[in-house]
Write a protein that holds these residues in place. Structure first.
Motif, PDB file in Angstrom:
ATOM      1  N   GLU A 153       0.969  -0.717   0.076  1.00  0.00           N
ATOM      2  CA  GLU A 153      -0.160   0.140   0.561  1.00  0.00           C
ATOM      3  C   GLU A 153       0.995   1.536  -0.029  1.00  0.00           C
ATOM      4  OE1 GLU A 153      -2.808   0.175   3.352  1.00  0.00           O
ATOM      5  OE2 GLU A 153      -3.409  -1.978   2.349  1.00  0.00           O
ATOM      6  N   GLU A 154       1.666   0.776   0.596  1.00  0.00           N
ATOM      7  CA  GLU A 154       2.869   2.441   0.800  1.00  0.00           C
ATOM      8  C   GLU A 154       3.708   2.653  -1.145  1.00  0.00           C
ATOM      9  OE1 GLU A 154       5.358   3.248   4.456  1.00  0.00           O
ATOM     10  OE2 GLU A 154       4.374   1.396   4.982  1.00  0.00           O
ATOM     11  N   ALA A 155       4.183   1.234  -1.229  1.00  0.00           N
ATOM     12  CA  ALA A 155       4.138   1.567  -2.540  1.00  0.00           C
ATOM     13  C   ALA A 155       3.543   2.014  -3.870  1.00  0.00           C
ATOM     14  CB  ALA A 155       5.292   0.091  -2.695  1.00  0.00           C
ATOM     15  N   ILE A 156       2.830   1.493  -3.646  1.00  0.00           N
ATOM     16  CA  ILE A 156       1.384   2.121  -5.012  1.00  0.00           C
ATOM     17  C   ILE A 156       1.202   3.815  -4.572  1.00  0.00           C
ATOM     18  CG2 ILE A 156       0.812  -0.522  -5.273  1.00  0.00           C
ATOM     19  CD1 ILE A 156      -1.580   0.899  -4.451  1.00  0.00           C
ATOM     20  N   THR A 157       1.584   3.981  -3.236  1.00  0.00           N
ATOM     21  CA  THR A 157       1.274   5.399  -3.208  1.00  0.00           C
ATOM     22  C   THR A 157       1.487   7.302  -3.865  1.00  0.00           C
ATOM     23  OG1 THR A 157       1.536   5.732  -0.787  1.00  0.00           O
ATOM     24  CG2 THR A 157      -0.679   5.341  -2.172  1.00  0.00           C
ATOM     25  N   SER A 158       3.480   5.939  -3.802  1.00  0.00           N
ATOM     26  CA  SER A 158       4.926   6.405  -4.360  1.00  0.00           C
ATOM     27  C   SER A 158       5.122   6.480  -5.837  1.00  0.00           C
ATOM     28  CB  SER A 158       5.775   5.748  -3.230  1.00  0.00           C
ATOM     29  OG  SER A 158       5.410   6.461  -2.207  1.00  0.00           O
ATOM     30  N   LYS A 159       5.942   7.371  -5.937  1.00  0.00           N
ATOM     31  CA  LYS A 159       6.949   7.226  -7.405  1.00  0.00           C
ATOM     32  C   LYS A 159       7.352   6.831  -7.676  1.00  0.00           C
ATOM     33  CE  LYS A 159       8.496  10.531 -11.145  1.00  0.00           C
ATOM     34  NZ  LYS A 159       9.125  11.807 -11.413  1.00  0.00           N
ATOM     35  N   GLU A 160       8.131   7.006  -5.957  1.00  0.00           N
ATOM     36  CA  GLU A 160       9.579   5.653  -6.570  1.00  0.00           C
ATOM     37  C   GLU A 160       9.664   5.301  -4.713  1.00  0.00           C
ATOM     38  OE1 GLU A 160      12.629   7.486  -9.797  1.00  0.00           O
ATOM     39  OE2 GLU A 160      12.951   8.035  -7.531  1.00  0.00           O
ATOM     40  N   PHE A 161       9.177   4.094  -4.220  1.00  0.00           N
ATOM     41  CA  PHE A 161       9.423   3.276  -3.008  1.00  0.00           C
ATOM     42  C   PHE A 161      10.918   2.421  -2.616  1.00  0.00           C
ATOM     43  CE2 PHE A 161       8.126   1.190   0.051  1.00  0.00           C
ATOM     44  CZ  PHE A 161       8.572   1.202   0.892  1.00  0.00           C
ATOM     45  N   VAL A 162      11.204   3.009  -2.242  1.00  0.00           N
ATOM     46  CA  VAL A 162      12.768   1.822  -1.663  1.00  0.00           C
ATOM     47  C   VAL A 162      12.173   1.223  -0.224  1.00  0.00           C
ATOM     48  CG1 VAL A 162      14.293   1.436  -0.914  1.00  0.00           C
ATOM     49  CG2 VAL A 162      13.757   2.790  -3.229  1.00  0.00           C
ATOM     50  N   LEU A 163      12.535  -0.734   0.100  1.00  0.00           N
ATOM     51  CA  LEU A 163      12.763  -1.427   1.330  1.00  0.00           C
ATOM     52  C   LEU A 163      13.595  -1.381   1.247  1.00  0.00           C
ATOM     53  CD1 LEU A 163      10.907  -1.420   3.561  1.00  0.00           C
ATOM     54  CD2 LEU A 163      10.248  -3.856   3.369  1.00  0.00           C
ATOM     55  N   LEU A 164      14.032  -1.332   2.720  1.00  0.00           N
ATOM     56  CA  LEU A 164      16.000  -1.974   2.780  1.00  0.00           C
ATOM     57  C   LEU A 164      15.345  -2.658   4.444  1.00  0.00           C
ATOM     58  CD1 LEU A 164      18.520   0.963   1.828  1.00  0.00           C
ATOM     59  CD2 LEU A 164      17.380  -0.639   0.707  1.00  0.00           C
TER      60      LEU A 164
END
Length: 266
Positions: A153-164
């Motif tokens: 859900e967080e990823a689809i609301t961001s233009k560029e999203f990275v999880l480390l």
């Protein structure tokens, strides 16, 4: 204690790493027991089972009366496959470039609805059989599948999203652009410089903007000047945020290796 479990039944989560394992027992949103047991080397499946038997056995079940078991595999032996390219009859083919396959290997996959895809991986049949004898039927997944579903859900609301996802000596790097998964990979690192190098190199290869991307960190990084990884990384990336799971989970176990990887219960 914050909302550590959605369940009122007694739940056990076992994380199987390549160098050991950890387990978490939760009941009525309270931690009953957490332990982590790791060696300084990678173990074969039969060695992991032998190690596991010392702690997870019939005496353990007699003590805890676990009603719900979740087995999670934490390793880099996976491959993400879009639904339109997926065929259950060809599971080994999806992994042959990602892992050294051995005769007798079994293969499984997790459905990832948020991606319209599957995560193909190698489970340990010997561990499955042993746990079934003690607990009966149980659920199992690959840890990356849980990460992808938790943060979709967080990823689809961001233009560029990275999880480390920092796992002490391994780094899961998951990146989305405009809500679409671009890469999901795992790196092994020894030093803080390695950790930062893999992060910055991959961002450069993806042509991500380090000044505007949203970067979330899950796991064992400390967000203070005592953690060299964080100190170096914040010099290069504008927007670094600690994941909500790191922020919500506190207490005596929060700094222990593998604890924050029990995303299925915390």
């Amino acid at each position: 204690m914050n909302n550590l479990s959605k369940y009122n039944i007694k739940s056990l989560s076992i994380l199987i790493h390549q160098d050991g394992f950890s387990f978490l027992v939760v009941h009525h949103q309270e931690i009953i027991e957490f332990e982590s047991h790791f060696l300084q080397q990678k173990l074969a499946p039969n060695q992991i089972l032998k190690y596991l038997k010392k702690y997870i056995n019939k005496d353990f079940q007699d003590k805890h009366q676990v009603e719900d078991l979740n087995l999670i595999y934490v390793n880099p032996l996976f491959s993400i496959v879009p639904d339109e390219l997926f065929d259950e009859n060809y599971l080994p083919h999806y992994l042959k470039y990602n892992a050294k396959l051995l005769e007798g290997d079994d293969f499984e996959y997790d459905d990832i609805p948020s991606l319209n895809g599957k995560n193909v991986y190698i489970p340990y049949v010997n561990i499955h059989n042993y746990l079934f004898e003690i607990f009966g039927s149980f659920s199992y997944k690959h840890h990356l599948s849980i990460c992808l579903n938790k943060f979709s859900e967080e990823a689809i609301t961001s233009k560029e999203f990275v999880l480390l996802n920092d796992r002490n000596t391994e780094l899961d790097f998951i990146a989305y652009r405009n809500g679409k998964l671009i890469v999901a990979n795992t790196f092994t690192y020894d030093t803080a410089e390695d950790f930062v190098y893999y992060t910055l190199f991959t961002l450069e290869e993806l042509n991500f903007n380090r000044e505007t991307l949203q970067l979330k960190i899950l796991g064992e990084m400390n967000f203070n000047n005592d953690d060299e990884k964080y100190v170096i990384l914040k010099n290069y990336i504008q927007n670094i945020q600690e994941s909500q799971y790191n922020l919500e989970v506190s207490g005596q176990f929060s700094s222990k290796k593998s604890y924050l990887q029990h995303l299925n219960l915390i």
